[in-house]
Design a protein around this motif. Sequence first.
Motif, mmCIF file in Angstrom:
data_model
loop_
_atom_site.group_PDB
_atom_site.id
_atom_site.type_symbol
_atom_site.label_atom_id
_atom_site.label_comp_id
_atom_site.label_asym_id
_atom_site.label_seq_id
_atom_site.Cartn_x
_atom_site.Cartn_y
_atom_site.Cartn_z
ATOM 1 N N ALA A 223 0.835 -1.192 0.000
ATOM 2 C CA ALA A 223 0.000 0.000 0.000
ATOM 3 C C ALA A 223 0.871 1.244 0.000
ATOM 4 C CB ALA A 223 -0.913 -0.009 1.217
ATOM 5 N N ARG A 224 0.349 2.340 -0.567
ATOM 6 C CA ARG A 224 1.098 3.583 -0.651
ATOM 7 C C ARG A 224 0.540 4.647 0.291
ATOM 8 N NH1 ARG A 224 4.006 0.454 -2.622
ATOM 9 N NH2 ARG A 224 4.910 0.468 -4.712
ATOM 10 N N THR A 225 -0.472 4.326 1.069
ATOM 11 C CA THR A 225 -1.092 5.294 1.969
ATOM 12 C C THR A 225 -1.262 4.675 3.353
ATOM 13 O OG1 THR A 225 -3.320 4.558 1.329
ATOM 14 C CG2 THR A 225 -2.358 6.397 0.092
ATOM 15 N N ARG A 226 -1.497 5.530 4.347
ATOM 16 C CA ARG A 226 -1.765 5.067 5.700
ATOM 17 C C ARG A 226 -3.119 4.365 5.741
ATOM 18 N NH1 ARG A 226 -2.728 8.507 9.471
ATOM 19 N NH2 ARG A 226 -1.268 8.072 11.168
ATOM 20 N N VAL A 227 -3.188 3.296 6.503
ATOM 21 C CA VAL A 227 -4.438 2.562 6.684
ATOM 22 C C VAL A 227 -4.598 2.276 8.170
ATOM 23 C CG1 VAL A 227 -5.772 0.505 6.097
ATOM 24 C CG2 VAL A 227 -4.164 1.455 4.421
ATOM 25 N N ARG A 228 -5.751 2.647 8.737
ATOM 26 C CA ARG A 228 -6.019 2.345 10.140
ATOM 27 C C ARG A 228 -7.266 1.480 10.230
ATOM 28 N NH1 ARG A 228 -4.929 6.388 15.181
ATOM 29 N NH2 ARG A 228 -5.303 4.883 16.852
ATOM 30 N N ARG A 229 -7.148 0.367 10.948
ATOM 31 C CA ARG A 229 -8.228 -0.608 11.019
ATOM 32 C C ARG A 229 -8.263 -1.256 12.403
ATOM 33 N NH1 ARG A 229 -9.428 1.508 6.912
ATOM 34 N NH2 ARG A 229 -9.817 0.594 4.860
ATOM 35 N N PHE A 230 -9.404 -1.847 12.725
ATOM 36 C CA PHE A 230 -9.488 -2.759 13.868
ATOM 37 C C PHE A 230 -9.335 -4.182 13.335
ATOM 38 C CE2 PHE A 230 -10.422 -0.343 17.619
ATOM 39 C CZ PHE A 230 -10.866 0.883 17.132
ATOM 40 N N LEU A 231 -8.395 -4.901 13.887
ATOM 41 C CA LEU A 231 -8.157 -6.292 13.526
ATOM 42 C C LEU A 231 -8.847 -7.192 14.536
ATOM 43 C CD1 LEU A 231 -4.301 -5.980 12.930
ATOM 44 C CD2 LEU A 231 -6.160 -5.472 11.313
ATOM 45 N N ARG A 232 -9.106 -8.420 14.151
ATOM 46 C CA ARG A 232 -9.718 -9.395 15.069
ATOM 47 C C ARG A 232 -8.682 -10.464 15.402
ATOM 48 N NH1 ARG A 232 -14.044 -8.597 18.010
ATOM 49 N NH2 ARG A 232 -15.247 -7.969 16.175
ATOM 50 N N THR A 233 -8.397 -10.640 16.691
ATOM 51 C CA THR A 233 -7.449 -11.666 17.110
ATOM 52 C C THR A 233 -8.103 -13.043 17.087
ATOM 53 O OG1 THR A 233 -8.020 -11.533 19.459
ATOM 54 C CG2 THR A 233 -6.363 -9.980 18.635
ATOM 55 N N ALA A 234 -7.291 -14.070 17.265
ATOM 56 C CA ALA A 234 -7.807 -15.442 17.233
ATOM 57 C C ALA A 234 -8.804 -15.697 18.349
ATOM 58 C CB ALA A 234 -6.650 -16.433 17.329
ATOM 59 N N ASP A 235 -8.702 -14.941 19.462
ATOM 60 C CA ASP A 235 -9.676 -15.126 20.541
ATOM 61 C C ASP A 235 -10.741 -14.033 20.547
ATOM 62 O OD1 ASP A 235 -7.907 -13.168 21.370
ATOM 63 O OD2 ASP A 235 -7.840 -13.842 23.454
ATOM 64 N N GLY A 236 -10.881 -13.303 19.430
ATOM 65 C CA GLY A 236 -12.020 -12.426 19.238
ATOM 66 C C GLY A 236 -11.895 -11.013 19.750
#
Length: 362
Positions: free
Chosen positions: A22-35
């Motif tokens: 990617a060429r731009t900043r990306v902010r996200r919420f990720l989901r871990t294996a335990d939710g």
Amino acid sequence: MSGDSAGHVARSTAAPGSGAAARTRVRRFLRTADGVAVDALYEPGAAGEGVAAGHPGDPSGTSDVDHVFVIAHGFTGDLDRPHVRRAARAFARHGAVVTFSFRGHGASGGRSTVGDREVLDLAAAVAWARGFGHARVTTVGFSMGGSVVLRHAALYGGPGGEAGTAGGALYGGPGREAGRAGKAATDATDATDATDATDATDAAGRAEAREGASATEAARAREEAAGSPGGDARTDAVISVSAPARWYYRGTAPMRRLHWLVMRPTGRLVGRWGLRTRIHHREWDPVPLSPVAAAARIAPVPLLIVHGDRDAYFPLDHPRMLAAAAGDHGELWLEPGMGHAENAAPDPLLDRMARWAIAQAG
């Protein structure tokens, strides 16, 4: 900040192995294996400009478009803290950077387990980083994050490695009993001299390092319930800064204060309202694989251990134990005049660490 709600999981649109970072900043919420929802930020850094190492447009002379650094902060930090942002800027001169907030910290969900389940947070961040098309990942951890990157590398394997092999359980099998012994020894700190308590925990730490690699059936069941580690969460190099070698260490005043913060109800209230850190009330059961035991299982992944000789939390026997456990695959830098973790790491040191990681790629 992305407009996504805290419970929403937004995935990268770049497919793993696509080769299109990617060429731009990306902010996200990720989901871990335990939710757990984990707040994460991707920044292309020097890689976002497509600048090759040594090119006149490369500000560091050592940037690598294929490299991404995943930074694991210390206890009570989060990705928006100034000291974490400063570290991210330093590494961004050499490649792309992913920062994230551990569970219980910042905007992430859940409650802190002070280095136990946090290994799942790091795994999610590493897998996300690979999804942007970078060929190589270096995990960089400070203090609590330093212990997490060690366990992550031991559990998730390196290039071509498979999770779930010897030492590939979230919990430490026979080392669990050594961990309990360390806790029992350090529980005496309130009533005894700190030096005596330190000697007791030293013995417990050595016992952890001697324990075998087999995990109990209960530990394996817990790992499977949390989600078995996947190959896309592996790391190619590890940098552990200001990390402990063993659990339950209370031989310094800052660590005795930290134990009060974590283990007492009043301390957890202070953590929540004063330090913006939500701490889980349950004790570890079973005790996680110790950092020194993890360091012995990281090979052939290259490991750099960085520690200041003025660290007020963990004296120099901690990094020396880690380096001894790592053997030929570990490198130890003892930094004169340096204190503890991100706040104490000067920019020239962070640059040296990044150059070390790039050099491991050959």
